[in-house]
Design a protein around this motif. Structure first.
Motif, short mmCIF file in Angstrom:
data_model
loop_
_atom_site.label_atom_id
_atom_site.label_comp_id
_atom_site.label_asym_id
_atom_site.label_seq_id
_atom_site.Cartn_x
_atom_site.Cartn_y
_atom_site.Cartn_z
N ILE A 147 3.64 4.28 6.41
CA ILE A 147 2.97 3.01 6.72
C ILE A 147 3.75 1.85 6.11
N ALA A 148 4.17 2.02 4.85
CA ALA A 148 4.93 0.95 4.18
C ALA A 148 6.27 0.73 4.87
N ASP A 149 6.93 1.81 5.30
CA ASP A 149 8.21 1.70 5.98
C ASP A 149 8.06 0.91 7.29
N GLU A 150 6.89 0.99 7.89
CA GLU A 150 6.65 0.27 9.14
C GLU A 150 6.10 -1.14 8.88
N ARG A 151 6.25 -1.58 7.63
CA ARG A 151 5.97 -2.95 7.22
C ARG A 151 4.51 -3.36 7.43
N ARG A 152 3.63 -2.41 7.14
CA ARG A 152 2.21 -2.73 7.08
C ARG A 152 1.81 -2.67 5.61
N SER A 153 0.78 -3.42 5.26
CA SER A 153 0.47 -3.51 3.83
C SER A 153 -1.02 -3.41 3.51
N ARG A 154 -1.89 -3.78 4.44
CA ARG A 154 -3.33 -3.81 4.16
C ARG A 154 -3.99 -2.68 4.95
N VAL A 155 -4.34 -1.61 4.25
CA VAL A 155 -4.74 -0.37 4.90
C VAL A 155 -6.21 -0.08 4.62
N LEU A 156 -6.95 0.23 5.67
CA LEU A 156 -8.32 0.74 5.52
C LEU A 156 -8.27 2.25 5.61
N HIS A 157 -8.70 2.92 4.55
CA HIS A 157 -8.72 4.38 4.50
C HIS A 157 -10.18 4.83 4.57
N LEU A 158 -10.57 5.41 5.70
CA LEU A 158 -11.90 5.99 5.85
C LEU A 158 -11.82 7.43 5.37
N SER A 159 -12.58 7.75 4.34
CA SER A 159 -12.36 9.00 3.60
C SER A 159 -13.67 9.68 3.26
N GLY A 160 -13.55 10.76 2.49
CA GLY A 160 -14.70 11.39 1.88
C GLY A 160 -15.00 10.75 0.53
N THR A 161 -16.10 11.15 -0.08
CA THR A 161 -16.46 10.61 -1.39
C THR A 161 -15.52 11.09 -2.48
N THR A 162 -14.88 12.22 -2.26
CA THR A 162 -13.81 12.67 -3.16
C THR A 162 -12.52 12.72 -2.36
#
Length: 223
Positions: free
Chosen positions: A107-122
Motif C-alpha cells: 500500500i505504501a509503495d503505491e503511494r497511499r497513506s490513510r488506510v481504513l482496516h476493518l478487522s477483528g477485535t484481536t
C-alpha cells in the motif's frame, strides 16, 4: 495414517480440511472459535485513500457498512479474503499471500497513506511503516466450549494445525503437558508456536504464514 486436526474457525476450517483431504490425509475438524459480528460505526470514507481487510470474516460480518467504501482502492491479505471482497461487489482487489505487514508495504509503495482496516477485535501484529492506519473492529472471535471429541480424535501421531496465537493458548489449556508427547503442532508462525508450550512430539511452523505451507509440513509429519 496419522490424522490432521483443523482448529481454525469456519468457514476457513472447511477450506483447510478440503486441502488436507486432497493430499490424501485423514482429517478431523474441531474449531476452537466462531466469528461473531459486532456493532460498529462506519467512519467517513473521504478520510481514507485505501481499504484493507485481513480476514474474510471481516467482509462477511461488516454488514451494510462495507458499502461506504466501494470507491476506495481495496487491499486484502490472502486469496480467500480477496475472493470474499470480490463477491461482496469490490471490482478490483489487490491481494497479498503473506501477512498484514507485507500488504502494508505494498500500500505504501503505491503511494497511499490513510488506510481504513476493518478487522477483528484481536489483530495480529502488523508493521505499518509510514501508513496512518485506522482500525475498526467489525467482528470478534468467540471461544467455543471445550469439545470432548477433540481429545478423542487426537490419537498419538496426530498433527494439530494452530492458525493463531489465541488458538495456541487454547490448545495449551485443553491439552495438559502430560498428554502432549504423542502429538505434533504445526503453527501459522513463531508466535503461535511459542504459546503452545512444551512437551509436544514436535512444534514447527512454515517460513511464510500460509495455509498451504502448513499443510505441506503436516503431510511430511504424516508420512
Amino acid at each position: 495414517m496419522s490424522r490432521v486436526i483443523v482448529l481454525r474457525p469456519e468457514p476457513a476450517a472447511s477450506r483447510t480440511a478440503d486441502g488436507a483431504r486432497a493430499m490424501g490425509l485423514d482429517v478431523a475438524v474441531h474449531p476452537l472459535f466462531a466469528p461473531q459480528a459486532v456493532a460498529w460505526t462506519p467512519p467517513p470514507p473521504e478520510h481514507f485513500d485505501a481499504l484493507l481487510l485481513t480476514s474474510a470474516n471481516g467482509v462477511r460480518l461488516a454488514g451494510a457498512g462495507l458499502d461506504h467504501y466501494r470507491a476506495l482502492p481495496a487491499y486484502a491479505v490472502g486469496e480467500a479474503t480477496a475472493q470474499a471482497m470480490k463477491e461482496a461487489g469490490f471490482a478490483a482487489v489487490t491481494s497479498g499471500s503473506e501477512d498484514g505487514s507485507a500488504i502494508a508495504r505494498r500500500i505504501a509503495d503505491e503511494r497511499r497513506s490513510r488506510v481504513l482496516h476493518l478487522s477483528g477485535t484481536t489483530v495480529a501484529a502488523m508493521e505499518t511503516g509510514p501508513l496512518h492506519v485506522t482500525r475498526v473492529a467489525v467482528y470478534s472471535m468467540i471461544a467455543l466450549p471445550p469439545a470432548p471429541a477433540l481429545k478423542a480424535d487426537a490419537v498419538p501421531g496426530s498433527v494439530l494445525l494452530v492458525h493463531s496465537p489465541r488458538a495456541g493458548e487454547r490448545v495449551a489449556e485443553q491439552f495438559p503437558e502430560e498428554t502432549r508427547a504423542g502429538l505434533h503442532i504445526v503453527a501459522i508462525g513463531a508466535a503461535a508456536a511459542r504459546v503452545c508450550g512444551d512437551g509436544w512430539a514436535s512444534v514447527t511452523h512454515p517460513a511464510r504464514p500460509r495455509d498451504d505451507e502448513m499443510l505441506a509440513l503436516a503431510r511430511r509429519l504424516c508420512e
